[in-house]
Design an enzyme around this catalytic site. Sequence first.
Site, PDB file in Angstrom:
ATOM      1  N   ASN A   1      17.381 -25.935 -49.854  1.00 21.99           N
ATOM      2  CA  ASN A   1      17.872 -25.852 -48.114  1.00 21.99           C
ATOM      3  C   ASN A   1      19.796 -25.580 -48.695  1.00 21.99           C
ATOM      4  O   ASN A   1      19.537 -25.713 -47.350  1.00 21.99           O
ATOM      5  CB  ASN A   1      17.342 -25.613 -47.203  1.00 21.99           C
TER       6      ASN A   1
ATOM      7  N   HIS B   1      34.065 -25.647 -44.240  1.00 20.76           N
ATOM      8  CA  HIS B   1      33.665 -23.944 -43.588  1.00 20.76           C
ATOM      9  C   HIS B   1      34.636 -22.705 -43.406  1.00 20.76           C
ATOM     10  O   HIS B   1      34.187 -22.025 -42.431  1.00 20.76           O
ATOM     11  CB  HIS B   1      32.574 -24.597 -42.310  1.00 20.76           C
TER      12      HIS B   1
HETATM   13  C1  HEM Z   1      29.593 -32.659 -41.440  1.00 20.57           C
HETATM   14  C2  HEM Z   1      29.028 -32.359 -42.273  1.00 20.57           C
HETATM   15  C3  HEM Z   1      28.505 -30.591 -43.016  1.00 20.57           C
HETATM   16  C4  HEM Z   1      27.454 -30.428 -42.832  1.00 20.57           C
HETATM   17  C5  HEM Z   1      26.013 -30.517 -41.700  1.00 20.57           C
HETATM   18  C6  HEM Z   1      27.455 -29.501 -43.649  1.00 20.57           C
HETATM   19  C7  HEM Z   1      26.444 -28.148 -43.791  1.00 20.57           C
HETATM   20  C8  HEM Z   1      26.824 -27.406 -44.905  1.00 20.57           C
HETATM   21  C9  HEM Z   1      25.619 -26.264 -44.978  1.00 20.57           C
HETATM   22  C10 HEM Z   1      24.198 -26.054 -44.330  1.00 20.57           C
HETATM   23  C11 HEM Z   1      25.770 -25.343 -45.258  1.00 20.57           C
HETATM   24  C12 HEM Z   1      25.340 -23.849 -46.237  1.00 20.57           C
HETATM   25  C13 HEM Z   1      24.517 -24.308 -47.186  1.00 20.57           C
HETATM   26  C14 HEM Z   1      23.622 -22.311 -47.842  1.00 20.57           C
HETATM   27  O1  HEM Z   1      23.147 -22.544 -46.684  1.00 20.57           O
HETATM   28  O2  HEM Z   1      23.524 -21.815 -48.933  1.00 20.57           O
HETATM   29  C15 HEM Z   1      27.171 -25.291 -45.948  1.00 20.57           C
HETATM   30  C16 HEM Z   1      28.447 -24.802 -46.755  1.00 20.57           C
HETATM   31  C17 HEM Z   1      29.582 -25.028 -47.063  1.00 20.57           C
HETATM   32  N1  HEM Z   1      30.281 -26.758 -46.652  1.00 20.57           N
HETATM   33 FE1  HEM Z   1      29.081 -27.719 -45.604  1.00 20.57          FE
HETATM   34  N2  HEM Z   1      28.113 -29.079 -44.734  1.00 20.57           N
HETATM   35  C18 HEM Z   1      29.688 -30.389 -44.251  1.00 20.57           C
HETATM   36  C19 HEM Z   1      30.778 -30.613 -44.492  1.00 20.57           C
HETATM   37  C20 HEM Z   1      31.899 -30.072 -45.251  1.00 20.57           C
HETATM   38  C21 HEM Z   1      32.559 -30.480 -45.730  1.00 20.57           C
HETATM   39  C22 HEM Z   1      33.495 -32.261 -46.091  1.00 20.57           C
HETATM   40  C23 HEM Z   1      33.161 -30.186 -46.870  1.00 20.57           C
HETATM   41  C24 HEM Z   1      34.369 -29.515 -47.523  1.00 20.57           C
HETATM   42  C25 HEM Z   1      35.578 -30.300 -47.221  1.00 20.57           C
HETATM   43  C26 HEM Z   1      32.124 -28.587 -46.604  1.00 20.57           C
HETATM   44  C27 HEM Z   1      32.347 -27.197 -47.141  1.00 20.57           C
HETATM   45  C28 HEM Z   1      31.839 -26.233 -47.370  1.00 20.57           C
HETATM   46  C29 HEM Z   1      31.943 -25.274 -47.811  1.00 20.57           C
HETATM   47  C30 HEM Z   1      32.966 -24.431 -48.984  1.00 20.57           C
HETATM   48  C31 HEM Z   1      29.993 -24.403 -47.825  1.00 20.57           C
HETATM   49  C32 HEM Z   1      30.474 -22.750 -48.302  1.00 20.57           C
HETATM   50  C33 HEM Z   1      29.463 -23.022 -49.823  1.00 20.57           C
HETATM   51  C34 HEM Z   1      29.486 -21.511 -50.147  1.00 20.57           C
HETATM   52  O3  HEM Z   1      29.508 -20.568 -49.813  1.00 20.57           O
HETATM   53  O4  HEM Z   1      28.946 -21.688 -51.776  1.00 20.57           O
HETATM   54  N3  HEM Z   1      31.421 -28.970 -45.733  1.00 20.57           N
HETATM   55  N4  HEM Z   1      27.757 -26.722 -45.751  1.00 20.57           N
HETATM   56  C1  LIG Z   2      15.439 -28.521 -45.327  1.00 23.82           C
HETATM   57  O1  LIG Z   2      14.576 -28.909 -45.838  1.00 23.82           O
HETATM   58  C2  LIG Z   2      13.731 -30.347 -45.546  1.00 23.82           C
HETATM   59  C3  LIG Z   2      12.930 -31.028 -46.313  1.00 23.82           C
HETATM   60  O2  LIG Z   2      12.233 -29.435 -47.444  1.00 23.82           O
HETATM   61  C4  LIG Z   2      13.264 -29.861 -43.874  1.00 23.82           C
HETATM   62  O3  LIG Z   2      12.725 -30.858 -43.792  1.00 23.82           O
HETATM   63  C5  LIG Z   2      14.443 -29.313 -42.827  1.00 23.82           C
HETATM   64  O4  LIG Z   2      13.849 -28.706 -42.069  1.00 23.82           O
HETATM   65  C6  LIG Z   2      14.679 -28.228 -43.794  1.00 23.82           C
HETATM   66  N1  LIG Z   2      16.563 -27.972 -43.394  1.00 23.82           N
HETATM   67  C7  LIG Z   2      17.005 -26.649 -42.684  1.00 23.82           C
HETATM   68  C8  LIG Z   2      18.024 -26.267 -42.178  1.00 23.82           C
HETATM   69  O5  LIG Z   2      15.940 -25.790 -43.341  1.00 23.82           O
END
Ligand code: HEM
Ligand SMILES: *[C@@H]1O[C@H](CO)[C@@H](O)[C@H](O)[C@H]1NC(C)=O
Length: 350
Positions: free
Chosen positions: A101, A202
């Site tokens: 995920n 982000h």
């Molecule tokens: C602080 C904690 C962080 C969390 C909880 C987090 C979580 C996430 C999540 C859930 C996604 C979406 C993935 C998807 O649904 O496809 C995402 C995307 C992304 N994150 Fe983070 N992230 C964090 C930190 C970072 C850091 C430190 C960087 C880089 C400096 C970063 C760069 C990115 C980028 C560029 C995307 C877009 C990726 C794409 O378009 O393929 N994130 N992040």
């Molecule tokens: C991602 O996957 C883990 C384990 O499969 C699950 O516990 C968690 O809730 C999921 N998180 C999200 C954001 O879907």
Amino acid sequence: MASRLTSFVLIACLVIASSPVHVSSSVPLKKGLSWSFYENSCPKVESVIRKHLKKVFEEDIGQAAGLLRVHFHDCFVQGCDGSILLSGTANAPTEQDFTPNLSLRRTAFKIIDDLRELVDKKCGRVVSCADIATIAARDSVYLSGGPEYEVPLGRRDGLTSANENVTLENLPAPTENASQILTALAKKHFDATDVVALSGGHTIGLAHCAAFQNRLYPTQDPTMEKTFALDLKGVCPTTNSTNTTVNDIRSPNRFDNKYYVDLVHREGLFTSDQDLYEDSTTRDIVTSFAEDQELFFDKFVLAMTKMGQLSVLTGAKGEIRANCSVTNSNNPDFLASVVEEDLESYAELK
Ligand code: HEM
Ligand SMILES: *[C@@H]1O[C@H](CO)[C@@H](O)[C@H](O)[C@H]1NC(C)=O
Ligand SMILES: *[C@@H]1O[C@H](CO)[C@@H](O)[C@H](O)[C@H]1NC(C)=O
Ligand SMILES: *[C@@H]1O[C@H](CO)[C@@H](O)[C@H](O)[C@H]1NC(C)=O
Ligand SMILES: *[C@@H]1O[C@H](CO)[C@@H](O)[C@H](O)[C@H]1NC(C)=O
Ligand SMILES: *[C@@H]1O[C@H](CO)[C@@H](O)[C@H](O)[C@H]1NC(C)=O
Ligand SMILES: *[C@@H]1O[C@H](CO)[C@@H](O)[C@H](O)[C@H]1NC(C)=O
């Protein structure tokens, strides 16, 4: 005299402003890393990578986000050792398989191996996949409109991938609040400013509904701006949607400070984003970055330079992979080429 001095100061400022940010004085380097590591062995490594990525991003700027995120995931799990690049099998899963995920883009892995091949052609097998991923992340930031900065190099590629528990323990979840994220990142020696700056990653890229639908269903997060929430419910009408949306609604493909403006307007996507503004520990930092892009860029470069040095392998540790997706000992092509080289040098001896 005064005007000459003024123009000198002006020119000096221009020169400073246009050259890459160098943080060598503020971030101590881990032993074995250096600002000029490939100066003799592969002086063109950075220009080869920059040139190829320019072409890739002209086709699809979204790839920059994928590459930036790969470097983050690599560094957070077991250190920046290229272990995230290893592809698994059903019998031997790798880090790539433990983040269903948290879907990393498969194309990012392909791009990194294409870069490795180009660099290998130029210099031979001297540059690690971990360093290629680091340079690619830096170029993703710069070529999307972000700061240009130098990265210390000299990482070596790891011989193992982390297991599932280690992977999940080290990657924060988007559903976590600011205090959870701060606690998790403090373990890696990031302070509140680092956390807010790193989250600025982000400012580009995409997210799947699964990453933020906790804020829509079963109840709507009251902190979320109402029109924004309505739009997101259109993108994710049910909790089983595989749709995606942009991380930064104001400038989705540009590396700028608009992500922080989103947060101030309560249009952040993840709980882990928006809560940086709701939490009093980090709110003022968010506001300061929303108001001052240069400040954000400076702090981002510092935090990235720290991140890029997490548990690195240097010196004689690890290896330089011949294929970023597989360790040398599991790479039949590499093993065959080593045997061939040995036979050749044996023939030369005779
Ligand atoms: C602080 C904690 C962080 C969390 C909880 C987090 C979580 C996430 C999540 C859930 C996604 C979406 C993935 C998807 O649904 O496809 C995402 C995307 C992304 N994150 Fe983070 N992230 C964090 C930190 C970072 C850091 C430190 C960087 C880089 C400096 C970063 C760069 C990115 C980028 C560029 C995307 C877009 C990726 C794409 O378009 O393929 N994130 N992040
Ligand atoms: C991602 O996957 C883990 C384990 O499969 C699950 O516990 C968690 O809730 C999921 N998180 C999200 C954001 O879907
Ligand atoms: C992962 O953690 C679970 C429970 O915390 C444990 O049962 C399991 O053995 C661990 N797996 C590995 C590979 O360490
Ligand atoms: C953050 O989340 C944790 C776990 O759900 C909770 O215990 C804590 O009270 C929350 N902190 C704040 C400030 O909301
Ligand atoms: C995907 O998003 C579009 C709007 O962008 C929406 O019309 C459609 O119903 C969504 N599909 C799914 C399967 O969630
Ligand atoms: C998603 O859930 C809805 C009802 O909540 C259902 O009608 C639909 O068939 C599901 N779609 C998929 C792909 O599972
Ligand atoms: C690298 O290794 C992967 C996984 O074994 C393989 O699919 C790929 O074709 C290899 N790449 C090259 C350029 O040999």
